[in-house]
Design a protein around this motif. Structure first.
Motif, PDB file in Angstrom:
ATOM      1  N   VAL A  43       0.814  -1.121   0.169  1.00 18.66           N
ATOM      2  CA  VAL A  43       0.117   0.041  -0.047  1.00 18.66           C
ATOM      3  C   VAL A  43       0.997   1.209  -0.208  1.00 18.66           C
ATOM      4  O   VAL A  43       2.076   1.214   0.398  1.00 18.66           O
ATOM      5  CB  VAL A  43      -0.886   0.142   1.149  1.00 18.66           C
ATOM      6  CG1 VAL A  43      -1.925  -1.152   1.078  1.00 18.66           C
ATOM      7  CG2 VAL A  43      -0.098  -0.300   2.509  1.00 18.66           C
ATOM      8  N   GLY A  44       0.489   2.342  -0.574  1.00 16.17           N
ATOM      9  CA  GLY A  44       1.276   3.439  -0.619  1.00 16.17           C
ATOM     10  C   GLY A  44       0.471   4.600  -0.938  1.00 16.17           C
ATOM     11  O   GLY A  44      -0.691   4.638  -1.278  1.00 16.17           O
ATOM     12  N   MET A  45       1.145   5.883  -0.866  1.00  8.41           N
ATOM     13  CA  MET A  45       0.718   7.072  -1.305  1.00  8.41           C
ATOM     14  C   MET A  45       1.527   7.920  -2.328  1.00  8.41           C
ATOM     15  O   MET A  45       2.777   7.871  -1.993  1.00  8.41           O
ATOM     16  CB  MET A  45       0.439   8.061   0.001  1.00  8.41           C
ATOM     17  CG  MET A  45      -0.044   9.431  -0.379  1.00  8.41           C
ATOM     18  SD  MET A  45      -0.239  10.236   1.482  1.00  8.41           S
ATOM     19  CE  MET A  45      -0.844  11.769   0.859  1.00  8.41           C
ATOM     20  N   ARG A  46       1.209   8.659  -3.125  1.00  2.92           N
ATOM     21  CA  ARG A  46       1.826   9.522  -3.927  1.00  2.92           C
ATOM     22  C   ARG A  46       1.213  10.857  -4.295  1.00  2.92           C
ATOM     23  O   ARG A  46       0.138  11.042  -4.353  1.00  2.92           O
ATOM     24  CB  ARG A  46       2.380   8.833  -5.411  1.00  2.92           C
ATOM     25  CG  ARG A  46       0.945   8.516  -6.166  1.00  2.92           C
ATOM     26  CD  ARG A  46       1.328   7.702  -7.380  1.00  2.92           C
ATOM     27  NE  ARG A  46       0.135   7.331  -8.074  1.00  2.92           N
ATOM     28  CZ  ARG A  46       0.205   6.638  -9.240  1.00  2.92           C
ATOM     29  NH1 ARG A  46       1.195   6.341  -9.882  1.00  2.92           N
ATOM     30  NH2 ARG A  46      -0.967   6.173  -9.952  1.00  2.92           N
ATOM     31  N   THR A  47       1.998  11.935  -4.375  1.00  6.88           N
ATOM     32  CA  THR A  47       1.790  13.263  -4.672  1.00  6.88           C
ATOM     33  C   THR A  47       2.485  13.640  -5.784  1.00  6.88           C
ATOM     34  O   THR A  47       3.638  13.431  -5.754  1.00  6.88           O
ATOM     35  CB  THR A  47       1.377  14.128  -3.529  1.00  6.88           C
ATOM     36  OG1 THR A  47       0.659  15.452  -3.948  1.00  6.88           O
ATOM     37  CG2 THR A  47       2.904  14.560  -2.939  1.00  6.88           C
ATOM     38  N   ARG A  48       2.083  14.571  -6.421  1.00  5.19           N
ATOM     39  CA  ARG A  48       2.849  15.197  -7.729  1.00  5.19           C
ATOM     40  C   ARG A  48       2.758  16.771  -7.496  1.00  5.19           C
ATOM     41  O   ARG A  48       1.699  17.401  -6.965  1.00  5.19           O
ATOM     42  CB  ARG A  48       2.410  14.777  -9.037  1.00  5.19           C
ATOM     43  CG  ARG A  48       1.831  13.402  -9.141  1.00  5.19           C
ATOM     44  CD  ARG A  48       1.087  12.997 -10.346  1.00  5.19           C
ATOM     45  NE  ARG A  48       0.622  11.699 -10.249  1.00  5.19           N
ATOM     46  CZ  ARG A  48      -0.375  10.981  -9.712  1.00  5.19           C
ATOM     47  NH1 ARG A  48      -0.774  11.649  -8.808  1.00  5.19           N
ATOM     48  NH2 ARG A  48      -0.378   9.704  -9.826  1.00  5.19           N
TER      49      ARG A  48
END
Length: 348
Positions: free
Chosen positions: A342-347
Motif C-alpha cells: 500500500v502506498g501514497m503518492r503526490t505530484r
C-alpha cells in the motif's frame, strides 16, 4: 510492503518493509524550453531519482540519474536531444503495457526486467531523434556512443514507432546493446556498475550482444482500457544463470486491463507468461517458465494525490530457479512468491 518467502543469507521468512516509489519512482528535476523563433525551441531536462525513505540518490547515486539531456525541438520536423535518455521501448511500448506508470510499474515488470519495460537501465551518451505527430504516427531513432577506442564496445541502438487513431494505440520498438560485458568500457552506453542498482535485476545482464524487440496494442472502450504486450529479449554469449558463454532468451506475453470504476476509483491488473531458454548451463534448467498475476486499486483524492494497494503473485518452474517479483526485497525460498503493498503518492 509485505513479501513472503524471502531468502536473506541462510535464513528465510516473511518480510515487512517501508519502500519508496512502488508505482512511481520518486523524482525531482528541472525542465526548460526557450523559444528561438521560427518554430524552434531549445529544451533541456535534468531529473534526479531518490529513495523517499532514506533520502539517498537512486540510479547508482547519480545526481541526475533518471534523465539528463539538452536538445532542439522543431514544431515541424521533430526533436533532437543529446545526453542520458530513455530508449524507444520506454517511450512508445511501455506506456501500453501493465508496467506503465499509470498501472503497476515496478511490481508488474517482467522477470528481471529482462526487456527494460521498467527502464531499470537508461542509455548514456545518446543522440536521439523523435518525430512530430503526423496524423497519429510518430517514430524515432537513437544511437549511443561507447566513448571507447574500440568503437563497438558498449554502444547501443534503438528504433521505435507509435500510431494512435481514436481508441486504438499501437507501438513497436527495438533495442540493441553491443559489448555490455566489456571491462574496457564500463561506462559506455550502459553503465555496468548501475546494473540492478534499483533492486530489480535490470535489463543489463551482461553479454556480447543484447537484443530486445517489443510491440504492444491497447484499446479504449469507455472507462475500460485493455491491452496486449509482447517482447523478445536475447542475451548472447553471457554468463547469466550459470550459462558458460551461452545464450539466455526470454519471450514475454502480457495481458493488461484498467477500469475507471468511478471518478475517484480505478482498478487494474495484468497477467504475464514468460517463456525462458538457457543454453550451456550446468546448474539451471534449460527451459524455465514464469507466470505472474497482478492486481491494483487506486483511490484519487485529487488530480495530484492518491493512495493505492496492489498484490502480485509469481510462480516459476525449472530446476535452479526461484520466484522473484521485481522490487520485492529478495528472492523467494521456493518457486512461489506473493507481494502486497500500500502506498501514497503526490505530484507537484
Amino acid at each position: 510492503m509485505y513479501t513472503n518467502n524471502v531468502t536473506k543469507g541462510t535464513s528465510h521468512g516473511s518480510l515487512f518493509q517501508a519502500t519508496s516509489g512502488e508505482i512511481s519512482g520518486s523524482r525531482f528535476g528541472l525542465r526548460g524550453s526557450e523559444d528561438l523563433g521560427g518554430g524552434l525551441h531549445a529544451i533541456f531536462v535534468l531529473e534526479s531519482g531518490f529513495n523517499l525513505q532514506n533520502g539517498k540518490l537512486s540510479q547508482n547515486s547519480r545526481l541526475f540519474g533518471r534523465q539528463a539531456f539538452v536538445g532542439i525541438k522543431s514544431d515541424m520536423f521533430g526533436t533532437l536531444t543529446l545526453g542520458r535518455q530513455y530508449d524507444f521501448i520506454t517511450d512508445f511500448v511501455e506506456p501500453l503495457s501493465g508496467v506503465s506508470g499509470t498501472l503497476g510499474d515496478l511490481g508488474f515488470a517482467h522477470p528481471f526486467d529482462n526487456d527494460n519495460f521498467d527502464h531499470s537501465v537508461r542509455i548514456n551518451n545518446a543522440v536521439k531523434y523523435t518525430s512530430e505527430d503526423y496524423r497519429g504516427f510518430r517514430f524515432g531513432g537513437m544511437y549511443a556512443f561507447s566513448n571507447n577506442q574500440n568503437f563497438a564496445n558498449n554502444r547501443a541502438y534503438s528504433l521505435g514507432a507509435f500510431y494512435s487513431k481514436g481508441p486504438l494505440n499501437i507501438a513497436a520498438a527495438y533495442l540493441q546493446v553491443n559489448g555490455s560485458n566489456s571491462t574496457t568500457s564500463p561506462s559506455g552506453a550502459i553503465d555496468t556498475a548501475e546494473s540492478g542498482s534499483n533492486g530489480v535485476g535490470g535489463f543489463q545482464l551482461g553479454s556480447d550482444v543484447q537484443r530486445t524487440a517489443s510491440a504492444a496494442v491497447n484499446y479504449v472502450y469507455g472507462p475500460i482500457v485493455a491491452g496486449f504486450a509482447y517482447s523478445h529479449s536475447q542475451f548472447q554469449n553471457t554468463l547469466s544463470f550459470g550459462s558458460k558463454n551461452g545464450t539466455v532468451r526470454f519471450d514475454n506475453y502480457e495481458l493488461n486491463v484498467k477500469y475507471a470504476l468511478t471518478h475517484s476509483v480505478s482498478l487494474g491488473g495484468s497477467y504475464t507468461y514468460t517463456d525462458g531458454h538457457v543454453t550451456q548451463s550446468t546448474t539451471f534448467d534449460a527451459d524455465p517458465k514464469w507466470n505472474q498475476v497482478n492486481v491494483q486499486a487506486v483511490y484519487s483524492f485529487s488530480k495530484r494525490t492518491d493512495v493505492y494497494a496492489e498484490a502480485m503473485y509469481q510462480h516459476v518452474s525449472g530446476h535452479g530457479f526461484v520466484a522473484y517479483i521485481n522490487g520485492s526485497g529478495g528472492a523467494s525460498s521456493s518457486s512461489n512468491q506473493v507481494v502486497g503493498t500500500v502506498g501514497m503518492r503526490t505530484r507537484f
